[in-house]
Each structure stands twice: as C-alpha cells, then as structure tokens.
Scaffold this motif. Structure first.
Motif, PDB file in Angstrom:
ATOM      1  N   THR A  91       0.727  -1.532   0.478  1.00  0.00           N
ATOM      2  CA  THR A  91      -0.007  -0.329   0.004  1.00  0.00           C
ATOM      3  C   THR A  91       0.616   1.464  -0.712  1.00  0.00           C
ATOM      4  O   THR A  91       0.642   2.181  -0.507  1.00  0.00           O
ATOM      5  N   ALA A 131      -1.986  -5.527  -7.950  1.00  0.00           N
ATOM      6  CA  ALA A 131      -1.184  -5.390  -6.218  1.00  0.00           C
ATOM      7  C   ALA A 131      -1.271  -7.054  -6.200  1.00  0.00           C
ATOM      8  O   ALA A 131      -2.793  -7.935  -7.109  1.00  0.00           O
ATOM      9  N   LYS A 136      -5.564  -2.039  -0.463  1.00  0.00           N
ATOM     10  CA  LYS A 136      -4.624  -2.068  -2.252  1.00  0.00           C
ATOM     11  C   LYS A 136      -5.145  -1.502  -2.663  1.00  0.00           C
ATOM     12  O   LYS A 136      -5.022  -0.571  -3.664  1.00  0.00           O
ATOM     13  N   ALA A 163      -4.953   0.081  -6.503  1.00  0.00           N
ATOM     14  CA  ALA A 163      -5.039  -1.497  -7.595  1.00  0.00           C
ATOM     15  C   ALA A 163      -5.964  -1.138  -8.254  1.00  0.00           C
ATOM     16  O   ALA A 163      -7.197  -1.993  -7.857  1.00  0.00           O
TER      17      ALA A 163
END
Ligand code: FAD
Length: 290
Positions: free
Chosen positions: A126, A141, A164, A169
C-alpha cells in the motif's frame, strides 16, 4: 495497453517470467523465451523483481523488450521492501520512459531476521502504491487465496487487500493454488467486503514432484489429496508427471473460467514448453472461453 482496460473487455491470458541471474548469455535466452511466448498471443507478460531491488535494471530491460520489441503489454513488478524512494523513482522513471503502462505493486518477502529499519519507507504494498500514484501507471497487486503467511486470519488479509484497492490497485493476481475452492472463497469474501477489482487466478503447473515441499514452505498452498496421490505414485516417472501436472492445470483453468474468473495468469518459470503444453491442451476451449 492498460490491463484494467483489457479486463473490462475480455478475459486475459498472461504469463510470468523472471530476470535471469547474472550468467552470460541468459539475457538472450529470456528474450527468446518471450518471443516463444508471443506465439501464444498473451494479453500481457509480467516480469518479476528481486525483493531487494537488485535486478531492477534487468526488469526495465526485459519489460522494454516485452513492450517495445515483442509488441506485447508488459506488467513490470516492483517491490518496495527495503528500497528507498530514490530507488523506486529510478525504476519507475525508467519504465515510464520505455512506455510501460502497468506495474504490479508489491512489498516483497522480508528476510527472517529483518530489523525495524528494513522496510523503512515501504512497509507494505500500500505504501508503494501511494508513492507510485503520481506516475500514472495502471497498478495491480498480489492477493492470497489461502491467506498471506504473515496474517493471522483470512479476514485480516482481506481487509489489507481492500486497502490495496483503496490505494489504487485496479486488479489483483493471486498466489498460486491447487484447490480452486480457495480462489472461489477469496472472490466471494472479497466481494462481500466491497472489493470490486478483477481477481486473476495465478496457476503454476506442478510437473516436478521435488517442488511439492518448496511450494508448501514458500506459499503454504494446499495440494488436494487426489492430486497428491497421483504425484506420489508417479513421482519417479518424469514423463507421466509432466502429463499429470499439465492436465491438472488445464482442469483448474477450465473450472475457473467456467465459474467466471476474469482470466488466467500462468507462472511458467521461463519455460515456454510449459505455456505451450497448457495452451495446446486448452486449444479446443481457448477460443470459446477467452
Ligand atoms: P503486502 O501487501 O504488504 O502484504 C504483506 C502482509 O502484510 C500481508 O499479511 C498483508 O495482509 C499485510 N498488509 C498488507 N497491507 C497492509 C497494511 N497497509 N497495513 C498492515 N498490514 C498490511 N516477490 C518478489 O520479491 N518479487 C516479485 O516480483 C513478486 N511477485 C509476486 C507476484 C504475485 C502475483 C504474488 C502473489 C506474489 C509475488 N511476490 C513477489 C511475493 C510477495 O512479495 C510476497 O508474498 C510478500 O511476502 C508480500 O508481498 P505483498 O505485496 O502481498 O505485501
């Protein structure tokens, strides 16, 4: 092309390669691997990155080859881990300059005896995703159908997976697994907590019985009893083992696609033979499924 755009239109077929260790002549070899993979018309090829960033130049060179010489979409992995912001800037700018649009944003494995200083800037994927945002890459991710080994519960891991997505992502690629029910559980639970990004299953054909223990230790992936039995019975017959490994992967892929997976990412370990063996066995359904 951006991978999220491709995923919005179709299912994807993709392969993963890794940069060669420093030996002479290996670079040419990886380029010829990429050329061979090209004949299978993948939607993208990803290239892995050393946990400490030691091979970052090779990653840029290979991603450049995939993107500009072989004319395919490259997905360059970057691991944050012990890197400094300057290290990340150097690789991100070089990728940008080569026109690479997609980056898989990772932390990387930590050594067992790491200190608090080890991941000073990029303790998690992150942190790296946030840092890379101004570069404008399409970020992907990693996610873990059986939970990441550091996480106490799958739920904790899912909460982190959601972070994420919140950090940019646009798609996920899973850790390898051999029991599709873990993938279905991950997707169901992810959707339940509001993760919307496509989750591409990562499949690694298991053709060498010696890899069983390594896979268990590295990824904690369970091997279903029926598959394990086949492997153990035929472990001393490599030709039979190959056939079992390829066919099991094909079985997994057909089941995944039939149940709605957005694509499949094959961990081919720089071996185009593996990719070709899988794709040829999928030939009759590939056109229909993808
Ligand atoms: P993170 O997302 O940081 O997760 C690590 C742990 O921290 C998890 O338990 C997670 O639940 C937790 N966590 C995540 N975010 C937070 C947060 N914000 N706060 C608190 N906890 C958090 N390794 C390489 O070295 N090079 C590669 O190229 C590479 N490619 C990979 C590709 C795929 C598709 C996959 C699945 C793995 C890959 N790996 C690679 C391995 C990966 O680096 C390791 O699994 C590593 O241990 C975790 O990386 P991550 O990006 O998932 O880390």
């Amino acid at each position: 092309m951006r991978i999220d755009e491709i995923l919005s239109r179709k299912r994807t077929l993709s392969f993963e390669v890794f940069p060669p260790k420093k030996k002479e002549g290996e670079k040419e070899k990886i380029f010829s691997v990429i050329d061979e993979l090209r004949s299978l018309s993948p939607d993208f090829i990803s290239v892995t990155y050393g946990a400490g960033g030691s091979n970052s130049k090779n990653v840029v060179e290979i991603a450049d080859y995939i993107q500009n010489k072989a004319g395919m979409n490259a997905l360059a992995h970057i691991t944050g881990g012990p890197s400094s912001p300057q290290d990340v800037d150097a690789v991100a700018s070089a990728l940008k300059e080569k026109g690479v649009e997609n980056v898989l944003c990772l932390r990387g494995d930590r050594p067992q005896d790491f200190s608090a200083e080890y991941c000073k800037y990029f303790a998690h994927a992150t942190d790296l995703a946030r840092y890379l945002a101004p570069y404008g890459f399409t970020l992907g991710a990693a996610c873990y159908p059986e939970g990441h080994i550091e996480c106490e519960t799958l739920y904790d891991d899912l909460v982190n997976m959601k972070k994420k997505e919140e950090c940019g992502a646009k798609f996920f690629i899973t850790q390898l697994f051999y029991d599709n029910s873990y993938y279905y559980r991950l997707v169901n639970e992810a959707r339940r907590i509001g993760i919307g990004a496509p989750i591409i299953p990562g499949i690694m054909p298991l053709v060498n019985p010696k890899n069983i223990r390594r896979i268990k230790e590295m990824c904690g992936s369970a091997i279903p009893l029926e598959f394990r039995n086949m492997i153990e019975i035929y472990a001393s017959r490599p030709a039979v083992m190959e056939e079992i490994g390829y066919n099991y992967a094909v079985y997994q892929i057909i089941d995944l696609i039939a149940k709605g997976a957005p694509g499949v990412h094959l961990y081919v370990m720089n071996n185009p033979k593996t990719a070709k063996a899988i794709c040829s066995r999928l030939q009759s359904v590939l056109h229909e499924l993808f």
